[in-house]
Every structure is written in C-alpha cells, then in structure tokens.
Design an enzyme around this catalytic site. Structure first.
Site, PDB file in Angstrom:
ATOM      1  N   SER A 151       1.345   8.595  -8.308  1.00 39.11           N
ATOM      2  CA  SER A 151       2.503   7.806  -8.712  1.00 39.11           C
ATOM      3  C   SER A 151       3.038   8.373 -10.023  1.00 39.11           C
ATOM      4  CB  SER A 151       2.060   6.347  -8.897  1.00 39.11           C
ATOM      5  OG  SER A 151       3.077   5.590  -9.495  1.00 39.11           O
ATOM      6  N   LYS A 177       4.844   9.547  -5.259  1.00 38.60           N
ATOM      7  CA  LYS A 177       5.672   8.342  -5.437  1.00 38.60           C
ATOM      8  C   LYS A 177       6.425   8.478  -6.740  1.00 38.60           C
ATOM      9  CE  LYS A 177       4.345   3.723  -6.917  1.00 38.60           C
ATOM     10  NZ  LYS A 177       3.462   2.566  -6.628  1.00 38.60           N
ATOM     11  N   LYS A 179       8.812   6.605  -9.584  1.00 39.87           N
ATOM     12  CA  LYS A 179       9.306   5.340 -10.116  1.00 39.87           C
ATOM     13  C   LYS A 179      10.814   5.466 -10.262  1.00 39.87           C
ATOM     14  CE  LYS A 179       5.470   3.033 -10.826  1.00 39.87           C
ATOM     15  NZ  LYS A 179       5.239   1.692 -10.257  1.00 39.87           N
ATOM     16  N   ASP A 204       9.337   3.583  -5.987  1.00 34.16           N
ATOM     17  CA  ASP A 204       8.918   2.240  -6.412  1.00 34.16           C
ATOM     18  C   ASP A 204       9.841   1.781  -7.529  1.00 34.16           C
ATOM     19  OD1 ASP A 204       7.626  -0.074  -7.141  1.00 34.16           O
ATOM     20  OD2 ASP A 204       5.732   0.873  -7.712  1.00 34.16           O
ATOM     21  N   LYS A 278      -2.937  -4.651  -3.642  1.00 37.57           N
ATOM     22  CA  LYS A 278      -3.652  -4.434  -4.902  1.00 37.57           C
ATOM     23  C   LYS A 278      -4.638  -5.586  -5.022  1.00 37.57           C
ATOM     24  CE  LYS A 278      -0.033  -2.047  -7.453  1.00 37.57           C
ATOM     25  NZ  LYS A 278       1.026  -2.207  -8.479  1.00 37.57           N
ATOM     26  N   GLY A 306      -2.298   0.925  -7.085  1.00 39.93           N
ATOM     27  CA  GLY A 306      -3.144   1.145  -8.259  1.00 39.93           C
ATOM     28  C   GLY A 306      -2.547   0.497  -9.490  1.00 39.93           C
TER      29      GLY A 306
HETATM   30  O1  OSB Z   1       3.963  -0.849  -9.324  1.00 40.17           O
HETATM   31  O2  OSB Z   1       2.498   0.333  -8.377  1.00 40.17           O
HETATM   32  C1  OSB Z   1       2.960  -0.159  -9.412  1.00 40.17           C
HETATM   33  C2  OSB Z   1       0.946   1.039 -12.448  1.00 40.17           C
HETATM   34  C3  OSB Z   1       0.979  -0.075 -13.240  1.00 40.17           C
HETATM   35  C4  OSB Z   1       1.682  -1.180 -12.809  1.00 40.17           C
HETATM   36  C5  OSB Z   1       2.338  -1.161 -11.579  1.00 40.17           C
HETATM   37  C6  OSB Z   1       2.284  -0.041 -10.775  1.00 40.17           C
HETATM   38  C7  OSB Z   1       1.605   1.098 -11.229  1.00 40.17           C
HETATM   39  C8  OSB Z   1       1.536   2.360 -10.495  1.00 40.17           C
HETATM   40  C9  OSB Z   1       0.395   3.285 -10.856  1.00 40.17           C
HETATM   41  O3  OSB Z   1       2.377   2.746  -9.724  1.00 40.17           O
HETATM   42  C10 OSB Z   1      -0.506   3.577  -9.733  1.00 40.17           C
HETATM   43  C11 OSB Z   1      -1.783   4.225 -10.210  1.00 40.17           C
HETATM   44  O4  OSB Z   1      -2.722   3.509 -10.641  1.00 40.17           O
HETATM   45  O5  OSB Z   1      -1.855   5.443 -10.168  1.00 40.17           O
HETATM   46 MG    MG Z   2       4.467  -0.965  -7.252  1.00 45.84          MG
END
Ligand code: OSB
Ligand code: MG
Length: 386
Positions: A151, A177, A179, A204, A278, A306
């Site tokens: 991510s 992924k 953001k 995301d 999650k 995650g």
């Molecule tokens: O929205 O998936 C999410 C990390 C912190 C809070 C929200 C999110 C995330 C990630 C990180 O996308 C995923 C990871 O732990 O690698």
């Molecule tokens: Mg998310």
C-alpha cells in the site's frame, strides 16, 4: 483456561518511511500491545487504534481506557472456554472494536500456544462453515503462503510516487495499492497504469469523496483497477450501493464494515463486491471469521487489510489471510517496509512469488523481544487475578 495476568504496553516505533493518506501523515506508529498469561504461556494481541481519531474514532487513549476499565476485568481470573468466549463476554460493550480485538486476539494466541498449534490452524478449525453444500470439503484448507501487495501513500510529487512504485515492483510486490484523494487521483493512477500496463493495481480513498464525485471516480474505470476501496464516507453504506450501481470496477469497503452485521447489510444492498477485513476494525478474530464466511456465502471475495502493524499484528493478519475466501492479495507487506527494528521476531520476508510464509510455529509464531519492548515503551499496566 484461567487468564492469570494481563499487561498493556504502550509503545511507539518510528516508521521507515512516513505514510500519508487522505486523512493524514504518520511518522511514528504508536500502539498498544496486550499480553495475556496463563499456565506458563503468554499470548499477544496488537491494538490497531492510532494516536488520532482520523481513520476511526478510536485512539490509543480511548483504547487504553476501555481495555483497562472494562475489557480486562471481563477476562482476568475468569474461566475462558474458547477464544470466541472472549468475544461473547464483550458483547455488552458498544463500539471500541480495536480495543476489544487487542485482548481477544491475545487470548487466541494464548490458546494456540497452549495447544501447541499455529494460530492459522486454530482459526481454520473455528471457521464457521458456509451454508452451500457445493462449498463443502474442497475450499476448507488454509494456505501455507499468503499472497500480498503493498500500500503506497500519497507522495509530495508524481515522480516520487513513480519511484516508490518502481522500487516496490522491483522488490517483488505483485500488487500495488495507491492512496488517492481529490486532486491526487485520475492523473496519478493514469501515470502509474501507463508505465505498468499489466500490474495488478487498486486504489484506496479512505472516505475522501462524496457521491457527487461519482463522475471523477468513473474516470478511473479505464485503468482496469482490481477495486476502489472506501471512496465515500465511513458510515455511509447506502451511497456506496448507489455508486456501485454506476460503475463496473468493484467497490471494496474498509472503514464502513465494523461488524459482521455491517458486512451483511452491505452485501444485501450490493454496496460492495469485495470486502477488506481488518481484525481490529471488526472487533477481533471471531468477527473476522464470521465476515469471511458471510462473504463466502455471497460469493464475495475478501482480503486482509493492514494498519502498519508490528510483527505481532502482522502475524495475526498472515494467519487470517491463510483462510480460503481471502482471494485477493493482502496489505501485509514484509516487515522491513515498516520498521528498522520490529518489536517481535522473526521478521516476515517477501518470497519471490509475492507471498509471505504462514508461520508453522505455535500461536502467532513470533517472539516479542523484551529488551526492545523496554526500549520503545512509553508506559505499561499490569493486572493480576486475585
Ligand atoms: O485504509 O488501508 C487503509 C494504514 C493505516 C490506516 C488505514 C489504512 C492503511 C494502509 C496500510 O493502507 C496498509 C499496511 O499496513 O501496509
Ligand atoms: Mg483502506
């Protein structure tokens, strides 16, 4: 089993690289680790609440309060029949899923260690069976390796993001992924897609859009995304259904699914065609197993999200992601991506096929390093049964 002692550890670990989403930027990752002791074994659980109430309303402080004053007393010194018994004892507590999950998951690890089995096996044994008989037998076995992706946060510039994608693809991640947020979406995703035409890619938004933005979100359709994660408001399942009706790309819910009931309601109105599970957000492994199987019954794949976990939370995620309906790669990257020195060993290492190994050792399969714990700990609280 009688839980004799529960310890809360509040720690803070510096991230290797700051992580920016539509809601904010993380430079260090504070978290609460819960240790539950019984009969010479210790089980560990990680609380995924963040310092600020951005991703969810829970914070380190609310979780500490709810654990100390309400959850720990419901478990300490009590005869616990099974890990799901903990979830049952917590049913009167409204909300606070991340606080509940931390203690429930410590008890899952405790049971698995006491029985000498990997957590993944204990989870597979407790999986509610999907109703349809066509599913019987063949889809029950768990995997030994779980497919994972990476991510990538919002970067200061497009070039910086392209460098990050190149680095992670080079390291062997088979799914990326991105953001997104208003202003950092169509052109950014388009640029990544142009350079990597065949890369499995998803986005995301962490709830940064409204239904009025549907035209912008539809501009993402040509990029052949695996899914669009949580485009709309965190407590708005209904508008996600309206959005899903307007686009071919599967909508995936993250923030909106905080219980197995939420998952049922979302599926009943076709608000999403993929679910991100999650463990913290849904209130623990028992709820995660329920959601796994509810989605399986609807023919909807799930994947493991995650929260920048330490190896304690990562080990629970890997065990969960080994179950059969986890059909898309998880946001469970190798340990080195998050922390220079983790709180628990051994590290999770990326295999050539973009997978992580599911530990075959008892419980989570990781050991908390007590010296390191002392070094990064801000405070702790020990409660013992009378
Ligand atoms: O929205 O998936 C999410 C990390 C912190 C809070 C929200 C999110 C995330 C990630 C990180 O996308 C995923 C990871 O732990 O690698
Ligand atoms: Mg998310």
């Amino acid at each position: 089993m009688k839980v004799e002692e529960i310890t809360l550890h509040h720690i803070d670990l510096p991230l290797v690289h700051p992580f920016e989403t539509s809601f904010g930027r993380e430079i260090t990752r504070p978290c609460i680790l819960v240790a539950a002791r019984a009969g010479g074994c210790t089980g560990w659980g990680e609380c995924t609440a963040m310092a600020e109430p951005w991703y969810s309303y829970e914070t380190i402080e609310t979780a500490w309060h709810v654990l100390r004053d309400f959850l720990v007393p419901l478990v300490l010194g009590e005869e616990i029949a099974s890990p799901s018994d903990v979830a049952y004892r917590f049913r009167r507590i409204r909300g606070h899923p991340m606080a509940r999950a931390a203690l429930e998951n410590a008890v899952w690890d405790l049971f698995a260690r006491a029985e000498g089995v990997p957590l993944a096996d204990l989870l597979a044994d407790h999986l509610p069976q999907a109703g349809s008989s066509s599913m019987a037998g063949k889809e029950r076995r768990r995997r030994d390796r779980v497919p994972v992706g990476v991510s990538l946060g919002i970067e200061p510039s497009l070039d910086a993001l392209l460098d990050k994608v190149a680095q992670r693809v080079g390291e062997g991640y088979g799914r990326v992924k991105l953001k997104i947020k208003p202003g950092w979406d169509v052109s950014v995703v388009g640029a990544v897609r142009e350079r990597w035409p065949n890369l499995p890619l998803q986005v995301d938004a962490n709830a940064a859009y409204t239904l009025d933005d549907a035209p912008v979100l539809r501009e993402l359709e040509p990029f052949d995304l695996l899914l669009i994660e949580q485009p709309l408001h965190h407590d708005d399942i209904v508008h996600h259904a309206k959005l899903q009706a307007q686009c071919h790309t599967p909508i995936c819910l993250d923030e909106s699914i905080q219980s197995s009931s939420h998952a049922r309601w979302a599926l009943e109105i076709d608000a999403c065609r993929v679910v991100n599970i999650k463990v913290g957000r849904v209130g623990g492994l028992t709820a995660a197993l329920e959601i796994h199987t509810i989605c399986q019954e609807w023919g909807v794949p799930v994947w493991c999200g995650g929260m920048l976990e330490t190896n304690v939370g990562r080990a629970a995620n890997v065990a969960l992601a080994s179950l059969p309906n986890f059909k898309l790669p998880g946001d469970i990257s190798a340990s080195e991506r998050y922390y220079h020195e983790d709180i628990a060993e051994p590290d999770f290492v990326l295999n050539d096929d973009s997978t992580l190994r599911v530990p075959s050792e008892p419980g989570l399969g990781v050991r908390v390093d007590r010296k390191r714990l002392d070094a990064v700990r801000l405070r702790h609280l020990v409660r013992q049964a009378d």
